[in-house]
Design a protein around this motif. Sequence first.
Motif, mmCIF file in Angstrom:
data_model
loop_
_atom_site.group_PDB
_atom_site.id
_atom_site.type_symbol
_atom_site.label_atom_id
_atom_site.label_comp_id
_atom_site.label_asym_id
_atom_site.label_seq_id
_atom_site.Cartn_x
_atom_site.Cartn_y
_atom_site.Cartn_z
ATOM 1 N N THR A 22 33.659 96.016 104.265
ATOM 2 C CA THR A 22 32.693 95.555 103.265
ATOM 3 C C THR A 22 32.624 96.553 102.112
ATOM 4 O OG1 THR A 22 31.361 94.472 104.991
ATOM 5 C CG2 THR A 22 30.324 94.813 102.848
ATOM 6 N N ASN A 23 33.166 96.150 100.964
ATOM 7 C CA ASN A 23 33.053 96.932 99.716
ATOM 8 C C ASN A 23 33.421 98.411 99.905
ATOM 9 O OD1 ASN A 23 32.112 94.583 98.430
ATOM 10 N ND2 ASN A 23 29.996 95.035 98.990
ATOM 11 N N ILE A 24 34.619 98.638 100.422
ATOM 12 C CA ILE A 24 35.079 99.997 100.707
ATOM 13 C C ILE A 24 35.632 100.661 99.448
ATOM 14 C CG2 ILE A 24 36.800 101.361 101.930
ATOM 15 C CD1 ILE A 24 34.578 100.421 103.729
ATOM 16 N N ASP A 25 35.176 101.876 99.185
ATOM 17 C CA ASP A 25 35.728 102.720 98.121
ATOM 18 C C ASP A 25 36.347 103.955 98.775
ATOM 19 O OD1 ASP A 25 34.958 101.156 95.905
ATOM 20 O OD2 ASP A 25 32.934 101.976 95.981
ATOM 21 N N LEU A 26 37.577 104.284 98.356
ATOM 22 C CA LEU A 26 38.267 105.439 98.917
ATOM 23 C C LEU A 26 39.180 106.040 97.855
ATOM 24 C CD1 LEU A 26 38.895 106.792 101.884
ATOM 25 C CD2 LEU A 26 41.088 105.677 101.545
ATOM 26 N N SER A 27 39.153 107.358 97.716
ATOM 27 C CA SER A 27 40.027 108.048 96.760
ATOM 28 C C SER A 27 40.813 109.131 97.481
ATOM 29 C CB SER A 27 39.199 108.685 95.635
ATOM 30 O OG SER A 27 38.530 107.691 94.884
ATOM 31 N N LEU A 28 42.093 109.258 97.108
ATOM 32 C CA LEU A 28 42.967 110.271 97.682
ATOM 33 C C LEU A 28 43.578 111.087 96.547
ATOM 34 C CD1 LEU A 28 44.514 111.517 100.102
ATOM 35 C CD2 LEU A 28 46.244 109.725 99.788
ATOM 36 N N LYS A 29 43.302 112.379 96.555
ATOM 37 C CA LYS A 29 43.816 113.257 95.500
ATOM 38 C C LYS A 29 45.283 113.612 95.752
ATOM 39 C CE LYS A 29 39.350 115.476 94.484
ATOM 40 N NZ LYS A 29 38.531 114.755 95.464
ATOM 41 N N LYS A 30 45.993 113.907 94.689
ATOM 42 C CA LYS A 30 47.399 114.297 94.798
ATOM 43 C C LYS A 30 47.527 115.604 95.578
ATOM 44 C CE LYS A 30 48.756 112.120 90.405
ATOM 45 N NZ LYS A 30 49.267 112.342 89.035
ATOM 46 N N GLY A 31 48.493 115.637 96.501
ATOM 47 C CA GLY A 31 48.769 116.854 97.236
ATOM 48 C C GLY A 31 47.675 117.287 98.179
ATOM 49 N N THR A 32 46.923 116.330 98.729
ATOM 50 C CA THR A 32 45.852 116.663 99.676
ATOM 51 C C THR A 32 45.982 115.810 100.937
ATOM 52 O OG1 THR A 32 44.278 115.027 98.811
ATOM 53 C CG2 THR A 32 44.269 117.215 97.788
ATOM 54 N N VAL A 33 45.240 116.209 101.971
ATOM 55 C CA VAL A 33 45.175 115.459 103.223
ATOM 56 C C VAL A 33 43.742 114.975 103.408
ATOM 57 C CG1 VAL A 33 45.546 115.490 105.717
ATOM 58 C CG2 VAL A 33 46.997 116.885 104.220
ATOM 59 N N LEU A 34 43.582 113.660 103.489
ATOM 60 C CA LEU A 34 42.269 113.050 103.691
ATOM 61 C C LEU A 34 42.149 112.578 105.128
ATOM 62 C CD1 LEU A 34 39.558 111.811 102.610
ATOM 63 C CD2 LEU A 34 40.864 109.716 102.164
ATOM 64 N N GLY A 35 41.190 113.130 105.872
ATOM 65 C CA GLY A 35 40.936 112.668 107.228
ATOM 66 C C GLY A 35 40.104 111.400 107.202
ATOM 67 N N LEU A 36 40.511 110.414 108.012
ATOM 68 C CA LEU A 36 39.771 109.154 108.091
ATOM 69 C C LEU A 36 39.317 108.963 109.526
ATOM 70 C CD1 LEU A 36 38.815 106.640 106.569
ATOM 71 C CD2 LEU A 36 41.018 105.568 107.084
ATOM 72 N N MET A 37 37.991 108.930 109.722
ATOM 73 C CA MET A 37 37.432 108.860 111.069
ATOM 74 C C MET A 37 36.488 107.676 111.197
ATOM 75 S SD MET A 37 36.769 112.813 112.171
ATOM 76 C CE MET A 37 37.088 112.388 113.889
ATOM 77 N N GLY A 38 36.245 107.282 112.426
ATOM 78 C CA GLY A 38 35.334 106.179 112.714
ATOM 79 C C GLY A 38 35.547 105.714 114.134
ATOM 80 N N GLU A 39 34.577 105.014 114.685
ATOM 81 C CA GLU A 39 34.709 104.485 116.031
ATOM 82 C C GLU A 39 35.806 103.428 116.067
ATOM 83 O OE1 GLU A 39 30.952 104.408 118.676
ATOM 84 O OE2 GLU A 39 30.331 103.516 116.779
ATOM 85 N N ASN A 40 36.274 103.099 117.282
ATOM 86 C CA ASN A 40 37.242 102.015 117.420
ATOM 87 C C ASN A 40 36.639 100.722 116.882
ATOM 88 O OD1 ASN A 40 37.807 103.662 120.405
ATOM 89 N ND2 ASN A 40 39.408 103.475 118.873
ATOM 90 N N GLY A 41 37.411 100.046 116.043
ATOM 91 C CA GLY A 41 36.924 98.807 115.444
ATOM 92 C C GLY A 41 36.132 99.019 114.174
ATOM 93 N N ALA A 42 36.054 100.273 113.687
ATOM 94 C CA ALA A 42 35.290 100.551 112.459
ATOM 95 C C ALA A 42 35.997 100.026 111.221
ATOM 96 C CB ALA A 42 35.044 102.058 112.324
ATOM 97 N N GLY A 43 37.337 99.821 111.314
ATOM 98 C CA GLY A 43 38.078 99.265 110.186
ATOM 99 C C GLY A 43 39.120 100.197 109.594
ATOM 100 N N LYS A 44 39.361 101.352 110.231
ATOM 101 C CA LYS A 44 40.283 102.347 109.677
ATOM 102 C C LYS A 44 41.700 101.789 109.537
ATOM 103 C CE LYS A 44 39.709 105.166 113.110
ATOM 104 N NZ LYS A 44 38.907 104.277 113.966
ATOM 105 N N SER A 45 42.259 101.296 110.641
ATOM 106 C CA SER A 45 43.625 100.793 110.613
ATOM 107 C C SER A 45 43.746 99.557 109.737
ATOM 108 C CB SER A 45 44.107 100.482 112.043
ATOM 109 O OG SER A 45 44.180 101.667 112.818
#
Length: 497
Positions: A22-45
């Motif tokens: 639902t209305n997800i905003d996400l930004s990834l900077k150049k040359g960085t590692v962004l960790g993405l966490m959440g419970e199973n079924g949260a929508g990460k994959s």
Amino acid sequence: MSENILELRNISKAFGRNRVLTNIDLSLKKGTVLGLMGENGAGKSTMMKILFGIYSKDDGRIFFDGKEVEFSSPKNALENGVAMVHQELNQCLERNAVDNLFLGKYRTKFGIVNEKAMREKASQLFSRLGIFVDLDVPMKTMSVSQRQMCEIAKAVSYNAKVIVLDEPTSSLTEREVRKLFKIVSDLREQGVSFVYISHKMDEIFEICDEVSVLRDGHMIMTKPTKETNMGEIVSAMVGRSLDQRFPPVDNVPGDTILEIKNLSTKFTPILKDINLQVRKGEVFGIYGLVGAGRSELLESLFGARTIATGEIIYNGKSLFFRNPADAMRAHFAFVTEERKVNGMFAKGSLIYNTCICNLNRYMKYGALSDKKMKDATVKELNLMNTKYSDEVDLITSLSGGNQQKVIIGKWLERSPDVLLLDEPTRGIDIGAKYEIYLLINKMAKEGKTIIVVSSEMPEILGITNRIAVMSNYQLAGVVNTNETDQEELLRLSAMYL
């Protein structure tokens, strides 16, 4: 957009009645590692599969390298500089590493596939990344960890600007994790950006520059890892604080109920003279490096691997399991490591996967009762707090962690006396892990015997009464959990290398 290589704006996605994002905003900077966490079924994959062209979004916009994009397929994403290493590996297991590396982009010379050029390129790439595998053997003969490293090499081979790693260390040894982190660090210095999906907090804080947390399809927080802590992330993930990582180990094991005497297996890899005693109501851990023989030992106990010599004695009786069906009749159950390969029926519903091992319980007037099977499925789904839309949905409609919950529920339906668990919390979020730990402890208190294999050192030390350490298919030692530490386990695991 100048410092961001990737932006997702107002991304939404639903599967039928099930709203996943639902209305997800996400930004990834150049040359960085962004960790993405959440419970199973949260929508990460799901979010990453939208980026990678596997799913189409319902709403929102994606910007990559300054341009709005919508990749039509994974091939389209790869060709434009976005790669993804999936949690569930999808490889051509009958082919070797070279064929898998160049799948879809075979090199040719005069219209003929140039095997020599591909092999040389593959050898150079693997050498540069410090990955050592036999390039000529079929993938099916490799360990899961080797296949995982091959998939990471494939992502790098596309010269991707963004690489998504979905639970990349779930099957890696500690040495391979170090190797992966070095690869990530080296590529980050070259300007490559990563989205790193993991349930392992220590990895997130070690390798990631920022961390974002999803809960129930909503973006809850994004912060630099240096400005947050484990407690805040857990609270964001599960909507509540988690006071401790492991519940108290307060079961009281009884007398010896299971003995393994001089057990050796017939076919490669061969277990050598294993001797163990496991007590009634005990949580008995098995630790060792990947490839040490842990899974093979559980398979031998469940009749899935042929025993050459030795004896298994349970409750005073000598047992000989010709196959898993014999083990099941003796009230043994086995949650395998590779759920996709041998743990579930991918084309079956949640009802099918929950009830398939226990069909006699659901008979009525000589026929299977749909109501009994539905009631049993709903009971196990609720017990495991599984996130699902409808019990008739395919098990593949669930996230990996929720699939694992269904598989555990399937065996709980049989009320086993001996439960063999091979990496039971692999790919499962911290909240769900705690629920499984509570379940293991509860079953042990009820007199059930639990044997659990885990690659996670804190887990094996946090939930067991005793630990057997395997090294090169031999037993290196058995220790009391409350009298040992990580150093001793590592020393024993290297004893026969």
